[in-house]
Design a protein around this motif. Structure first.
Motif, PDB file in Angstrom:
ATOM      1  N   ARG A 150       0.834  -1.211   0.000  1.00 58.58           N
ATOM      2  CA  ARG A 150       0.000   0.000   0.000  1.00 58.58           C
ATOM      3  C   ARG A 150       0.868   1.259   0.000  1.00 58.58           C
ATOM      4  N   VAL A 151       1.986   1.225   0.732  1.00 54.48           N
ATOM      5  CA  VAL A 151       2.902   2.374   0.719  1.00 54.48           C
ATOM      6  C   VAL A 151       3.453   2.580  -0.685  1.00 54.48           C
ATOM      7  N   LEU A 152       3.891   1.504  -1.324  1.00 57.57           N
ATOM      8  CA  LEU A 152       4.457   1.600  -2.666  1.00 57.57           C
ATOM      9  C   LEU A 152       3.430   2.118  -3.660  1.00 57.57           C
ATOM     10  N   GLU A 153       2.209   1.604  -3.601  1.00 55.27           N
ATOM     11  CA  GLU A 153       1.175   2.034  -4.553  1.00 55.27           C
ATOM     12  C   GLU A 153       0.823   3.505  -4.353  1.00 55.27           C
ATOM     13  N   ARG A 154       0.689   3.932  -3.086  1.00 55.21           N
ATOM     14  CA  ARG A 154       0.290   5.320  -2.829  1.00 55.21           C
ATOM     15  C   ARG A 154       1.359   6.302  -3.284  1.00 55.21           C
ATOM     16  N   VAL A 155       2.607   6.028  -2.950  1.00 61.89           N
ATOM     17  CA  VAL A 155       3.682   6.952  -3.326  1.00 61.89           C
ATOM     18  C   VAL A 155       3.918   6.926  -4.829  1.00 61.89           C
ATOM     19  N   TRP A 156       3.849   5.745  -5.414  1.00 60.13           N
ATOM     20  CA  TRP A 156       4.111   5.589  -6.838  1.00 60.13           C
ATOM     21  C   TRP A 156       3.100   6.364  -7.683  1.00 60.13           C
ATOM     22  N   ARG A 157       1.876   6.440  -7.211  1.00 58.38           N
ATOM     23  CA  ARG A 157       0.832   7.129  -7.960  1.00 58.38           C
ATOM     24  C   ARG A 157       0.612   8.567  -7.497  1.00 58.38           C
ATOM     25  N   SER A 158       1.499   9.061  -6.651  1.00 58.21           N
ATOM     26  CA  SER A 158       1.337  10.424  -6.153  1.00 58.21           C
ATOM     27  C   SER A 158       1.680  11.438  -7.232  1.00 58.21           C
ATOM     28  N   PRO A 159       1.121  12.663  -7.160  1.00 57.70           N
ATOM     29  CA  PRO A 159       1.417  13.694  -8.172  1.00 57.70           C
ATOM     30  C   PRO A 159       2.913  14.022  -8.201  1.00 57.70           C
ATOM     31  N   GLY A 160       3.438  14.176  -9.391  1.00 58.22           N
ATOM     32  CA  GLY A 160       4.845  14.527  -9.549  1.00 58.22           C
ATOM     33  C   GLY A 160       5.791  13.358  -9.593  1.00 58.22           C
ATOM     34  N   ALA A 161       5.284  12.136  -9.441  1.00 67.53           N
ATOM     35  CA  ALA A 161       6.151  10.950  -9.495  1.00 67.53           C
ATOM     36  C   ALA A 161       6.679  10.755 -10.910  1.00 67.53           C
ATOM     37  N   ASP A 162       7.936  10.318 -11.016  1.00 68.95           N
ATOM     38  CA  ASP A 162       8.574  10.118 -12.315  1.00 68.95           C
ATOM     39  C   ASP A 162       7.796   9.151 -13.199  1.00 68.95           C
ATOM     40  N   THR A 163       7.285   8.108 -12.588  1.00 67.86           N
ATOM     41  CA  THR A 163       6.623   7.059 -13.360  1.00 67.86           C
ATOM     42  C   THR A 163       5.108   7.140 -13.264  1.00 67.86           C
ATOM     43  N   ALA A 164       4.564   8.245 -12.721  1.00 66.87           N
ATOM     44  CA  ALA A 164       3.114   8.343 -12.566  1.00 66.87           C
ATOM     45  C   ALA A 164       2.404   8.356 -13.906  1.00 66.87           C
TER      46      ALA A 164
END
Length: 533
Positions: free
Chosen positions: A132-146
């Motif tokens: 859940r931590v990985l999914e939330r941060v990964w999809r956060s605004p401004g993420a390189d891979t978002a």
């Protein structure tokens, strides 16, 4: 001096007794080496494998399976899940948020401290909390891979891969008792990448300095391999970000960096390494003791060696040989090497047929030994588009045959004035260099001898061992003998100086006092101490 050798390898290599780690331990018998191996497998060795001969100076081998099923164990207690989540989120944010790259080191070291306390890191990284931590941060605004919109399956795959990459932090290697990295005076990382994680943790937990040796840059090879990895691009981007930040942190924390060539040195500096801490140490080769190749074949013959793949540019060699054949109708080309890309051998054979040289070209496959390939020709040609490793070039020079190489990568550094360097992608230049040598026996002999002497001087084992003897003593002599907050019984050497000059009356050193009296976990039988790269 007690030295912890840290490397990543395969279990099949554990049976070889004459590789780089073995030569180093055998050459520096005044020190005590223990090998900590990140192994690509789950079993301690192939069934029925015979142990290799023990390596002098290597006292134990400890293994940690890196890939496959995660180690058994329970997750962290409820009151410790919060610190785990916070540290993991700090690490993941560094991977995907450009503005938070600096949090990679703190997050990594906090995870190491937590894993040292309870050993629950692998189970946590495989848990729903970490996912859940990985999914939330990964999809956060401004993420390189978002922008790639990572799917749920991407989160699951990337989580498993990160768990495997971070597995060394949970190894039971960090005690200060016998067999623990915390009892070492120095860590030596061979190869970089995940093998550097125990050294980084040992420096953070115990204040132990480390040196990094790379014979071919780990980060560069990761970029090459992930181009064809069976993962979606958001997963590849996340993992490459991890390896890039790990490399930068490793270069920043290392007390010394010893690349195998000046070419690799330039890459390390581009990754942020301090030039003042870099010292090029050429990889020694036992082939320097090999005798030169015997008499040349009577027929003019050019040898090409390497994997049959586009990067080695065998097509250039074929087009150049067509021009050689037009000038010397009796010339032959012998191409040694396995197929690096499926169907590429047939592609090269089709080019030879189109050029009308099929009858004069032999695709020999993999030779029994490199020496067998060099013996078969009068001139050896390397036509690669990128020559990253000096090993094959140096081996050809040791044969005493004249060498022609494209001027890329390490070629200029290795060959120098003892061979002919030509521009890449130029069949005319390759053909001209080969013809000049094929028509001049005296020049071939002169350049062949010069190349052999140059390779013997640069790639002998003794100078390499001497260089590391000096590096070890220099680092330990100027590193704090009592680093603040290390928590270990601080003693720069296990034995006093009199030990080495007292003849046969050598008392055994007392067991370390005050540290964790942990057994040497994972140590193999004496026969398996021949672990090499």
């Amino acid at each position: 001096m007690r030295i912890a050798l840290l490397t990543e390898s395969t279990y099949s290599n554990a049976q070889r007794g004459a590789g780089w780690c073995g030569r180093l331990a055998d050459g520096l018998v005044e020190h005590e080496f223990q090998l900590y191996l990140l192994a690509r497998g789950e079993r301690p060795g192939p069934a029925g494998a015979e142990p290799g001969p023990p390596v002098r100076g290597l006292t134990a081998v400890h293994t940690l399976p890196m890939w496959g099923r995660r180690p058994a164990g329970r997750g962290p207690a409820a009151h410790r899940r919060g610190p785990y989540r916070k540290a993991y989120e700090q690490l993941v944010r560094a991977l995907v948020l450009p503005a938070e790259r600096s949090s990679f080191g703190p997050g990594l070291y906090r995870l190491a401290e937590l894993a040292r306390a309870d050993g629950a890191l692998p189970a946590f990284l495989a848990s729903g909390h970490a996912q859940r931590v990985l999914e939330r941060v990964w999809r956060s605004p401004g993420a390189d891979t978002a922008a790639g919109r990572p799917l749920v399956r991407d989160v699951l795959v990337a989580g498993d891969l990160l768990e495997q990459c971070l597995r060394p932090l949970a190894a039971d290697w960090y005690g200060t008792g016998p067999g623990g990295i915390g009892a070492a005076d120095l860590c030596h990382v061979v190869g970089g990448g995940p093998a550097a994680l125990p050294a980084l943790a040992a420096k953070q937990l115990h204040g132990i300095p480390f040196v990094v040796t790379e014979h071919g840059l780990h980060l560069r090879e990761q970029y090459r391999s992930y181009r064809t990895a069976p993962y979606r691009w958001p997963v590849r981007a996340l993992l490459l970000s991890f390896f890039r930040l790990l490399t930068e942190e490793t270069y920043r924390q290392a007390a010394a960096l010893t690349p195998g060539s000046a070419y690799d040195q330039q890459w390390q500096q581009r990754c942020g390494a301090d030039p003042a801490r870099i010292r090029v140490v050429h990889e020694g080769s036992p082939a320097v003791a090999r005798e030169a190749a015997g008499p040349e074949p009577e027929q003019p013959t050019v040898v090409w060696a390497g994997p049959l793949e586009p990067g080695r540019d065998p097509e250039l060699m074929l087009h150049a040989f067509a021009k050689i054949r037009a000038e010397l109708p009796g010339a032959r080309l012998r191409m040694y090497g396995e197929e690096g890309v499926p169907g590429y051998r047939a592609h090269c054979a089709a080019i030879a047929a189109r050029l009308g040289i099929t009858a004069a070209v032999d695709f020999e496959g993999r030779p029994g030994s490199p020496a067998e390939a060099w013996q078969a020709g009068q001139v050896v040609v390397f036509s690669a588009l990128a020559q990253r490793s000096p090993r094959l070039l140096a081996d050809a020079m040791l044969s005493g045959r004249a060498v022609v190489a494209t001027d890329v990568g390490v070629a200029r550094e290795v060959v120098g004035p003892s061979g002919l360097l030509v521009p890449p992608r130029s069949p005319l230049a390759v053909a001209g260099a080969c013809l000049a040598l094929l028509r001049d026996e005296e020049r071939r002999a002169r350049l062949g001898l010069a190349g052999r002497l140059r390779a013997q001087e640069r790639f002998a084992v003794e100078p390499e061992v001497t260089a590391f003897r000096e590096i070890y003593l220099e680092l330990v002599s100027r590193w704090p003998a009592f680093p603040a907050g290390s928590g270990r019984r601080l003693q720069p050497f296990a034995r006093p100086a009199e030990y080495w000059v007292a003849g046969s009356a050598r008392p055994e050193p007392a067991a370390p006092a005050g540290g964790d009296q942990e057994p040497a976990t994972g140590a193999s039988a004496p026969g398996a101490l021949a672990e090499v790269l």
